[in-house]
Design a protein around this motif. Sequence first.
Motif, PDB file in Angstrom:
ATOM      1  N   THR A  35       0.849  -1.474  -0.119  1.00  7.98           N
ATOM      2  CA  THR A  35       0.041  -0.357   0.091  1.00  7.98           C
ATOM      3  C   THR A  35       0.893   1.261  -0.035  1.00  7.98           C
ATOM      4  OG1 THR A  35      -0.338   0.316   3.080  1.00  7.98           O
ATOM      5  CG2 THR A  35      -2.490  -1.449   1.211  1.00  7.98           C
ATOM      6  N   TYR A  36       2.049   0.812  -0.067  1.00  4.96           N
ATOM      7  CA  TYR A  36       3.007   2.249   0.188  1.00  4.96           C
ATOM      8  C   TYR A  36       3.055   2.610  -1.473  1.00  4.96           C
ATOM      9  CZ  TYR A  36       7.522   5.399  -0.243  1.00  4.96           C
ATOM     10  OH  TYR A  36       8.066   6.081  -0.525  1.00  4.96           O
ATOM     11  N   SER A  37       2.816   4.560  -1.019  1.00  4.62           N
ATOM     12  CA  SER A  37       2.503   5.855  -2.383  1.00  4.62           C
ATOM     13  C   SER A  37       3.636   6.485  -2.554  1.00  4.62           C
ATOM     14  CB  SER A  37       1.275   5.778  -2.056  1.00  4.62           C
ATOM     15  OG  SER A  37       1.331   6.753  -3.616  1.00  4.62           O
ATOM     16  N   ILE A  38       4.590   6.428  -3.284  1.00  4.15           N
ATOM     17  CA  ILE A  38       5.725   7.344  -3.542  1.00  4.15           C
ATOM     18  C   ILE A  38       4.953   8.576  -3.330  1.00  4.15           C
ATOM     19  CG2 ILE A  38       6.653   6.950  -5.786  1.00  4.15           C
ATOM     20  CD1 ILE A  38       8.642   7.024  -5.016  1.00  4.15           C
ATOM     21  N   THR A  39       3.919   8.734  -4.222  1.00  2.00           N
ATOM     22  CA  THR A  39       3.663   9.841  -4.277  1.00  2.00           C
ATOM     23  C   THR A  39       2.852  10.799  -2.818  1.00  2.00           C
ATOM     24  OG1 THR A  39       2.686   9.609  -6.673  1.00  2.00           O
ATOM     25  CG2 THR A  39       1.578  11.423  -5.938  1.00  2.00           C
ATOM     26  N   ARG A  40       2.428   9.962  -2.640  1.00  4.93           N
ATOM     27  CA  ARG A  40       1.961  10.202  -1.313  1.00  4.93           C
ATOM     28  C   ARG A  40       3.233  10.673  -0.393  1.00  4.93           C
ATOM     29  NH1 ARG A  40      -2.117  11.432   1.753  1.00  4.93           N
ATOM     30  NH2 ARG A  40      -2.416  10.395   3.997  1.00  4.93           N
ATOM     31  N   HIS A  41       3.983   9.749   0.028  1.00  4.03           N
ATOM     32  CA  HIS A  41       5.151  10.168   0.659  1.00  4.03           C
ATOM     33  C   HIS A  41       5.751  11.350   0.001  1.00  4.03           C
ATOM     34  CE1 HIS A  41       8.246   7.778   3.079  1.00  4.03           C
ATOM     35  NE2 HIS A  41       8.325   8.836   3.493  1.00  4.03           N
ATOM     36  N   ILE A  42       5.658  11.747  -1.157  1.00  2.00           N
ATOM     37  CA  ILE A  42       6.273  12.942  -1.460  1.00  2.00           C
ATOM     38  C   ILE A  42       5.661  14.271  -0.754  1.00  2.00           C
ATOM     39  CG2 ILE A  42       6.520  14.696  -3.684  1.00  2.00           C
ATOM     40  CD1 ILE A  42       8.041  12.007  -5.297  1.00  2.00           C
ATOM     41  N   GLN A  43       4.159  13.940  -1.114  1.00  3.54           N
ATOM     42  CA  GLN A  43       3.465  15.212  -0.625  1.00  3.54           C
ATOM     43  C   GLN A  43       3.437  15.092   0.364  1.00  3.54           C
ATOM     44  OE1 GLN A  43      -0.616  13.190  -2.364  1.00  3.54           O
ATOM     45  NE2 GLN A  43      -0.408  14.232  -3.898  1.00  3.54           N
ATOM     46  N   LEU A  44       3.459  14.609   1.511  1.00  3.25           N
ATOM     47  CA  LEU A  44       3.457  14.195   2.844  1.00  3.25           C
ATOM     48  C   LEU A  44       4.954  15.341   3.567  1.00  3.25           C
ATOM     49  CD1 LEU A  44       2.046  10.795   4.134  1.00  3.25           C
ATOM     50  CD2 LEU A  44       1.046  13.111   4.452  1.00  3.25           C
ATOM     51  N   LEU A  45       5.842  14.451   2.430  1.00  7.49           N
ATOM     52  CA  LEU A  45       7.360  15.772   2.655  1.00  7.49           C
ATOM     53  C   LEU A  45       7.343  16.579   2.550  1.00  7.49           C
ATOM     54  CD1 LEU A  45       9.877  12.650   1.949  1.00  7.49           C
ATOM     55  CD2 LEU A  45       9.817  13.958   4.366  1.00  7.49           C
ATOM     56  N   ALA A  46       6.885  17.415   1.287  1.00  3.06           N
ATOM     57  CA  ALA A  46       6.714  18.322   1.099  1.00  3.06           C
ATOM     58  C   ALA A  46       5.635  19.759   1.917  1.00  3.06           C
ATOM     59  CB  ALA A  46       5.940  18.382  -0.332  1.00  3.06           C
ATOM     60  N   ALA A  47       4.990  18.440   3.021  1.00  2.00           N
ATOM     61  CA  ALA A  47       4.365  19.882   3.484  1.00  2.00           C
ATOM     62  C   ALA A  47       5.026  20.047   4.799  1.00  2.00           C
ATOM     63  CB  ALA A  47       2.609  18.339   3.615  1.00  2.00           C
ATOM     64  N   LEU A  48       5.476  18.413   5.329  1.00  2.00           N
ATOM     65  CA  LEU A  48       5.936  18.712   6.750  1.00  2.00           C
ATOM     66  C   LEU A  48       7.147  19.969   6.328  1.00  2.00           C
ATOM     67  CD1 LEU A  48       6.699  17.686   9.516  1.00  2.00           C
ATOM     68  CD2 LEU A  48       8.023  15.860   8.536  1.00  2.00           C
ATOM     69  N   ILE A  49       8.457  19.624   5.370  1.00  2.00           N
ATOM     70  CA  ILE A  49       9.214  20.491   5.097  1.00  2.00           C
ATOM     71  C   ILE A  49       8.433  22.137   5.136  1.00  2.00           C
ATOM     72  CG2 ILE A  49      11.025  21.655   3.872  1.00  2.00           C
ATOM     73  CD1 ILE A  49      11.202  18.140   2.975  1.00  2.00           C
ATOM     74  N   SER A  50       7.082  22.629   4.976  1.00  2.00           N
ATOM     75  CA  SER A  50       6.684  23.384   4.745  1.00  2.00           C
ATOM     76  C   SER A  50       6.331  24.601   6.054  1.00  2.00           C
ATOM     77  CB  SER A  50       5.232  23.286   3.007  1.00  2.00           C
ATOM     78  OG  SER A  50       5.981  23.120   2.063  1.00  2.00           O
ATOM     79  N   GLU A  51       5.363  23.423   6.337  1.00  2.00           N
ATOM     80  CA  GLU A  51       5.054  23.789   7.915  1.00  2.00           C
ATOM     81  C   GLU A  51       5.952  24.475   8.427  1.00  2.00           C
ATOM     82  OE1 GLU A  51       1.922  23.973   8.588  1.00  2.00           O
ATOM     83  OE2 GLU A  51       1.276  23.605   6.857  1.00  2.00           O
ATOM     84  N   VAL A  52       7.577  23.616   8.495  1.00  2.00           N
ATOM     85  CA  VAL A  52       8.273  24.199   9.306  1.00  2.00           C
ATOM     86  C   VAL A  52       8.464  24.664   9.212  1.00  2.00           C
ATOM     87  CG1 VAL A  52      10.663  22.711   9.469  1.00  2.00           C
ATOM     88  CG2 VAL A  52       8.969  21.036   9.869  1.00  2.00           C
ATOM     89  N   ARG A  53       9.002  25.493   7.603  1.00  2.00           N
ATOM     90  CA  ARG A  53       9.073  26.835   7.824  1.00  2.00           C
ATOM     91  C   ARG A  53       8.919  27.531   7.825  1.00  2.00           C
ATOM     92  NH1 ARG A  53      10.696  24.873   0.932  1.00  2.00           N
ATOM     93  NH2 ARG A  53      13.313  24.234   1.676  1.00  2.00           N
ATOM     94  N   LEU A  54       7.152  27.122   7.818  1.00  2.00           N
ATOM     95  CA  LEU A  54       6.120  28.156   8.486  1.00  2.00           C
ATOM     96  C   LEU A  54       5.742  28.077   9.946  1.00  2.00           C
ATOM     97  CD1 LEU A  54       2.866  27.351   6.351  1.00  2.00           C
ATOM     98  CD2 LEU A  54       4.095  29.697   5.980  1.00  2.00           C
ATOM     99  N   THR A  55       6.470  27.733  10.701  1.00  2.00           N
ATOM    100  CA  THR A  55       6.553  27.587  11.669  1.00  2.00           C
ATOM    101  C   THR A  55       7.643  28.773  12.453  1.00  2.00           C
ATOM    102  OG1 THR A  55       5.707  25.635  11.971  1.00  2.00           O
ATOM    103  CG2 THR A  55       6.336  25.984  14.284  1.00  2.00           C
ATOM    104  N   ASN A  56       8.844  28.085  10.997  1.00  2.00           N
ATOM    105  CA  ASN A  56       9.758  28.665  11.956  1.00  2.00           C
ATOM    106  C   ASN A  56       9.135  30.583  11.603  1.00  2.00           C
ATOM    107  OD1 ASN A  56      11.378  26.722  12.582  1.00  2.00           O
ATOM    108  ND2 ASN A  56      12.350  26.251  10.622  1.00  2.00           N
ATOM    109  N   ALA A  57       8.847  30.597  10.116  1.00  2.00           N
ATOM    110  CA  ALA A  57       8.939  32.114  10.339  1.00  2.00           C
ATOM    111  C   ALA A  57       7.891  32.851  10.872  1.00  2.00           C
ATOM    112  CB  ALA A  57       8.016  32.122   8.816  1.00  2.00           C
ATOM    113  N   ALA A  58       6.860  32.175  11.693  1.00  2.00           N
ATOM    114  CA  ALA A  58       6.359  32.287  12.593  1.00  2.00           C
ATOM    115  C   ALA A  58       6.788  32.415  14.102  1.00  2.00           C
ATOM    116  CB  ALA A  58       4.806  31.804  12.920  1.00  2.00           C
ATOM    117  N   GLN A  59       8.129  31.778  14.571  1.00  2.00           N
ATOM    118  CA  GLN A  59       8.671  32.517  16.069  1.00  2.00           C
ATOM    119  C   GLN A  59       9.534  32.956  15.434  1.00  2.00           C
ATOM    120  OE1 GLN A  59       9.714  28.576  16.521  1.00  2.00           O
ATOM    121  NE2 GLN A  59       7.539  27.974  17.418  1.00  2.00           N
ATOM    122  N   GLY A  60      10.041  33.657  14.278  1.00  2.00           N
ATOM    123  CA  GLY A  60      10.698  34.998  13.833  1.00  2.00           C
ATOM    124  C   GLY A  60      12.085  34.074  13.733  1.00  2.00           C
ATOM    125  N   SER A  61      12.432  33.146  13.184  1.00  2.00           N
ATOM    126  CA  SER A  61      13.586  32.234  13.269  1.00  2.00           C
ATOM    127  C   SER A  61      13.962  31.927  11.733  1.00  2.00           C
ATOM    128  CB  SER A  61      13.876  30.796  13.483  1.00  2.00           C
ATOM    129  OG  SER A  61      12.688  30.698  14.449  1.00  2.00           O
TER     130      SER A  61
END
Length: 96
Positions: free
Chosen positions: A70-96
């Motif tokens: 049931t592994y989906s490389i497409t979904r894995h890439i999308q999840l990683l992209a979202a995770l990286i983006s959310e971390v960047r947004l969180t860092n920007a919001a915290q002023g890092s």
Amino acid sequence: MDKPVSLTAAIRRPRLLLSAAQHGCLSYNRTRDLPRLLGLLAPLAMAEGLELLIGAEQTMEDKRKTGDATYSITRHIQLLAALISEVRLTNAAQGS
């Protein structure tokens, strides 16, 4: 939860998978993508979204490593992209 920067620094994934995810970050739209990826009706607060993304991505990584059908490389890439983006947004919001 650990600091967001340390979370992404601790992620060890194949280079091609991370490269594809970084390209996916360019088109990431939190309002559109986060609910779709996590099966929600609306986006969550950043900390809550990060927690759910970390869990969902780890599940995908476990499936990848075990060769689960049931592994989906497409979904894995999308999840990683979202995770990286959310971390960047969180860092920007915290002023890092």
